[in-house]
Design a protein around this motif. Structure first.
Motif, PDB file in Angstrom:
ATOM      1  N   HIS A  21       0.809  -1.195   0.000  1.00  0.00           N
ATOM      2  CA  HIS A  21       0.000   0.000   0.000  1.00  0.00           C
ATOM      3  C   HIS A  21       0.850   1.256   0.000  1.00  0.00           C
ATOM      4  N   THR A  22       2.046   1.142   0.574  1.00  0.00           N
ATOM      5  CA  THR A  22       2.954   2.295   0.543  1.00  0.00           C
ATOM      6  C   THR A  22       3.275   2.661  -0.902  1.00  0.00           C
ATOM      7  N   VAL A  23       3.393   1.643  -1.764  1.00  0.00           N
ATOM      8  CA  VAL A  23       3.650   1.904  -3.183  1.00  0.00           C
ATOM      9  C   VAL A  23       2.571   2.823  -3.740  1.00  0.00           C
ATOM     10  N   LYS A  53       0.154   5.387   8.134  1.00  0.00           N
ATOM     11  CA  LYS A  53       0.858   4.127   7.886  1.00  0.00           C
ATOM     12  C   LYS A  53       1.573   3.646   9.142  1.00  0.00           C
ATOM     13  N   SER A  54       2.151   4.589   9.928  1.00  0.00           N
ATOM     14  CA  SER A  54       2.764   4.170  11.190  1.00  0.00           C
ATOM     15  C   SER A  54       1.710   3.565  12.110  1.00  0.00           C
ATOM     16  N   LEU A  55       0.551   4.230  12.178  1.00  0.00           N
ATOM     17  CA  LEU A  55      -0.538   3.715  13.015  1.00  0.00           C
ATOM     18  C   LEU A  55      -0.908   2.294  12.607  1.00  0.00           C
ATOM     19  N   LEU A  56      -1.025   2.067  11.289  1.00  0.00           N
ATOM     20  CA  LEU A  56      -1.435   0.742  10.830  1.00  0.00           C
ATOM     21  C   LEU A  56      -0.342  -0.289  11.081  1.00  0.00           C
ATOM     22  N   PHE A  57       0.930   0.120  10.921  1.00  0.00           N
ATOM     23  CA  PHE A  57       1.999  -0.854  11.201  1.00  0.00           C
ATOM     24  C   PHE A  57       2.047  -1.190  12.690  1.00  0.00           C
ATOM     25  N   LEU A  89      -9.109   1.092  13.155  1.00  0.00           N
ATOM     26  CA  LEU A  89     -10.218   1.488  12.284  1.00  0.00           C
ATOM     27  C   LEU A  89     -10.031   2.932  11.809  1.00  0.00           C
ATOM     28  N   ILE A  90      -9.582   3.796  12.732  1.00  0.00           N
ATOM     29  CA  ILE A  90      -9.339   5.195  12.335  1.00  0.00           C
ATOM     30  C   ILE A  90      -8.251   5.250  11.263  1.00  0.00           C
ATOM     31  N   GLY A  91      -7.177   4.456  11.462  1.00  0.00           N
ATOM     32  CA  GLY A  91      -6.112   4.416  10.469  1.00  0.00           C
ATOM     33  C   GLY A  91      -6.626   3.942   9.118  1.00  0.00           C
TER      34      GLY A  91
END
Lengths: 318, 422
Positions: free
Chosen positions: B56-58, B101-105, B138-140
């Protein structure tokens, strides 16, 4: 004083869409029934359904989480806010600048995101099938919608719905190829987004091709009432959107004089009556598609939208 | 780490290279548009949580480069305010991406420590065991899917506004390319939402698919605090984007020579990229409206309607007591999208092996996916490098005389090259 009247008009718009939405759904059902020579349910039946659902107890699945119980309120709130931002009988409402057309589309996207999550929450195969198909349809409908927004925004020089509606009502528009393509694409997207025939059948509950109804299968009682009301609101929103962009006649542009407002409301209700009739006519004259024909349908909408935008990019006169 | 490339690119193209030619932006925009959609399609096909986030970062880097490409095109044609708008959108997306992305990781890490699993197909129902993590993730997920009133939407909205300014560009190549890039961006945004419905729905919702998922416990409070801060920032940037856009203004004026109009003075803290009659968005009001109307609905329902509630087995159209394996999995969730896009992009093929009636063997479904970019670009490159390395390997076993000869010959050749060059 002006602040109060502006506030009152914004409030009136919010209540108007909320109160009209079930009536509009009932009207479309009635016309559809009459077209196939059935009697059809009374016009007020959707209200009765909502009241009945609200009075019943909620039967919640054992595996449902807190999210499942919160989502109906959030979905309803997002769609209601979006519906109140689309001009119905008057442009330039008090808060109309707080979200432009792209933001309104994205608000509907938020509602769909949450509803698709609700379909996954209980952990049944029907919920999953509904969510998965809904996001597939959305992944094609949303870019098509954005392309339509681009076309209209480039013609009107704004993404602000009030400005766009005012521009469309003025004589500066004229007849344009890109507008025609945009109207066709917008109608196709509206049909897909609201799960009408030929994409989905709003009247079925036990059919394997269903999308929206499968997603909300586990809802009952007051939660289902909110979901039903939200989908009525969404249908009304799309019809209002088409009306204010492509048939902006009679819409009140400024001022709070009672006569012009009354004309605006009457024109709006007239447009809804015509729009609902056309929708019902279209739905009765066409058969439902297989699920994997839907991408072709929406792909056509996307291409029409892209073509219209390209024409606008190439020359200002299309 | 991926942002280092963005920094390097901005440094070189906007700062060191001076006034770039307009056709550079065609290359950037075409690559960025393709990257955006490819990235999210790859992410959709994954069922490893961390790998999905990485793919997803891509996509997000693609979105950033769409902004940068637009800025380049506008700058080359002297449309400095439009360039500042596109540039600010790209920078804001860099910032936003670092938040969600940090939150999701962190969330994926919490799931990994709680269950020992990264494969979504072995998870499920974590919202019951880890409610706080589930709420923050969920917020992320909503933020990365560009949903209002969160932050991801703001930067994509600004990018769309920049695209809407591009018909004024004089060059035809850009006029034809930019609408297509806009369509790709919208497609990627919609697919990202699909991808995160899948990731969140399969991991956190539904019923646990394995004992490991059933035995998960809430993560420790330090990890929760880290996620809470990031989630709060996601919301803050979403509802008060003006502050952050203004903070980016010095960068934009240093590199582009113009910056977006100051946002902080706009009414009700809304953001107005060009002019109020053209477009404006107010995250704070949208957030407040949703909160107020949601609470109104809840209040009305609980006052006027029945508040009885009964727990019962799931209805599921009357199929009783289905096992958790009958739930939609990550692979089945992506099936419609795989079928629509995958046949071209991945040359996806599905084989169903159905045993004849009476046979008790289970039916099998085999999905075959090709990573065409890997196969067409990287794999030949790897083969080529390996081949050359093998050939060159002989130099490792030379005698000292041969080595000296080699060094001498190289020296001669290099001197010759230098002589001819001058």
């Amino acid at each position: 004083m002006e602040l109060i009247s502006n506030f009152a008009i914004q409030g009136a718009q919010m209540m108007l869409v909320l109160l009209l939405a079930p009536l509009f759904t009932g009207y479309v059902r009635k016309v559809k029934a009459r077209l196939v020579r059935r009697q059809g349910p009374p016009l007020l039946q959707p209200y009765r359904d909502l009241v009945r659902l609200a009075r019943k107890e909620v039967v919640l699945a054992d595996s449902a989480s807190w999210l499942f119980r919160t989502i109906p309120y959030l979905v309803f709130a997002a769609i209601w806010v979006a519906a109140s931002l689309v001009p119905t009988f008057r442009t330039g409402l008090m808060f109309s600048w707080s979200a432009d057309l792209i933001a309104i589309i994205a608000l509907l996207g938020s509602a769909r995101f949450l509803l698709a999550l609700a379909g996954m929450d209980v952990g049944t195969s029907f919920g999953g099938i509904g969510s998965s198909r809904e996001v597939m349809i959305a992944s094609l409908a949303e870019p098509a919608m954005i392309m339509i927004v681009f076309t209209l925004a480039l013609i009107a020089g704004s993404t602000q719905l009030s400005t766009m509606a005012a521009f469309m009502a003025s004589s500066a528009v004229g007849l344009r190829v890109s507008l025609g393509l945009g109207l066709i694409a917008l109608t196709m997207v509206a049909i897909a987004e609201n799960g009408r025939i030929p994409i989905d059948n709003p009247a079925t509950h036990l059919e394997l091709t269903m999308v929206h109804e499968a997603m909300v299968l586990e809802y009952s009682g007051r939660h289902l009432a909110l979901i039903e009301l939200s989908s009525s609101l969404k249908l009304l929103l799309y019809v209002s959107l088409i009306a204010c962009l492509f048939a902006p006649w009679g819409i009140d542009s400024a001022g709070a004089a009672i006569p012009t407002l009354a004309i605006g409301v009457a024109a709006y209700i007239g447009k809804l009556a015509v729009g609902g009739f056309l929708l019902a006519l279209f739905e009765t004259s066409i058969a439902k598609m297989r699920v994997f024909r839907v991408p072709e349908f929406l792909g056509a909408a996307l291409m029409l939208g892209l073509l219209a935008t390209l024409l606008r990019f190439v020359s200002g006169s299309f | 780490m991926t942002k280092v490339a963005v920094y390097g690119y901005i440094r070189i193209v906007f700062d060191l290279a001076g006034g770039p030619a307009w056709w550079w932006s065609i290359v950037v925009l075409a690559l960025a548009g393709a990257t955006t959609v490819m990235g999210v399609l790859y992410a959709l096909m994954q069922h490893d949580l961390k790998r999905l986030l990485a793919y997803h970062t891509v996509e997000n880097i693609g979105i950033i480069f769409i902004g940068l490409g637009l800025a380049l095109a506008f700058k080359a044609h002297g449309m400095l305010f439009a360039a500042a708008l596109a540039f600010t959108a790209a920078l804001l997306h860099v910032f936003n991406h670092s938040l969600f992305k940090s939150l999701l990781f962190f969330g994926a890490g919490a799931v990994l420590t709680a269950t020992g699993e990264r494969d979504m197909e072995h998870l499920g129902g974590l919202i019951h065991r880890m409610p706080k993590t589930a709420f923050l993730v969920l917020i992320g997920c909503a933020a990365i899917s560009a949903l209002p009133p969160l932050n991801g939407f703001v930067s994509e909205w600004l990018t769309f506004q920049a695209i809407l300014l591009s018909p004024q560009l004089p060059s035809w190549g850009l006029k034809l390319l930019i609408p297509a890039v806009g369509a790709l961006l919208a497609l990627a945004a919609a697919l990202a939402a699909a991808c995160f419905v899948k990731a969140y729905g399969v991991t956190f919702l539904g019923r646990p698919r394995t004992p490991a998922a059933e035995a998960a416990t809430e993560t420790d409070s330090y990890s929760l605090a880290a996620m809470l801060i990031l989630a709060a920032l996601c919301l803050l940037v979403g509802i008060l984007p003006g502050i952050f856009i203004d903070a980016l203004a010095p960068v934009s004026s240093a590199l582009i020579g113009a910056h977006m109009p100051a946002q902080i003075g706009a009414q009700w803290l809304s953001i107005v990229p060009i002019a109020a009659s053209r477009s404006s968005y107010d995250g704070l009001l949208v957030f407040l409206f949703i909160a107020i109307s949601g609470m109104l609905a809840a209040f009305a329902i609980h006052r006027l309607a029945s508040d009885r509630l009964r727990r019962a087995p799931a209805w599921d159209c009357g199929y009783p007591d289905a096992s958790p394996t009958t739930q939609y999995s990550a692979t089945s969730f992506a099936q419609p999208i795989r079928r629509v896009f995958g046949t071209v992009v991945f040359r996806a093929r599905e084989q169903v092996e159905m045993p004849p009636p009476g046979d008790t063997r289970p039916a099998r479904l085999k999905v075959e996916l090709h990573d065409l970019i890997w196969e067409a670009i990287y794999a030949p490159l790897v083969v080529g490098i390996n081949f050359t390395a093998d050939r060159l390997n002989r130099f490792q076993f030379l005698t000292i005389r041969q080595f000296l000869t080699l060094v001498f010959c190289t020296l001669i050749v290099l001197l010759l090259v230098l002589a001819i060059w001058n």
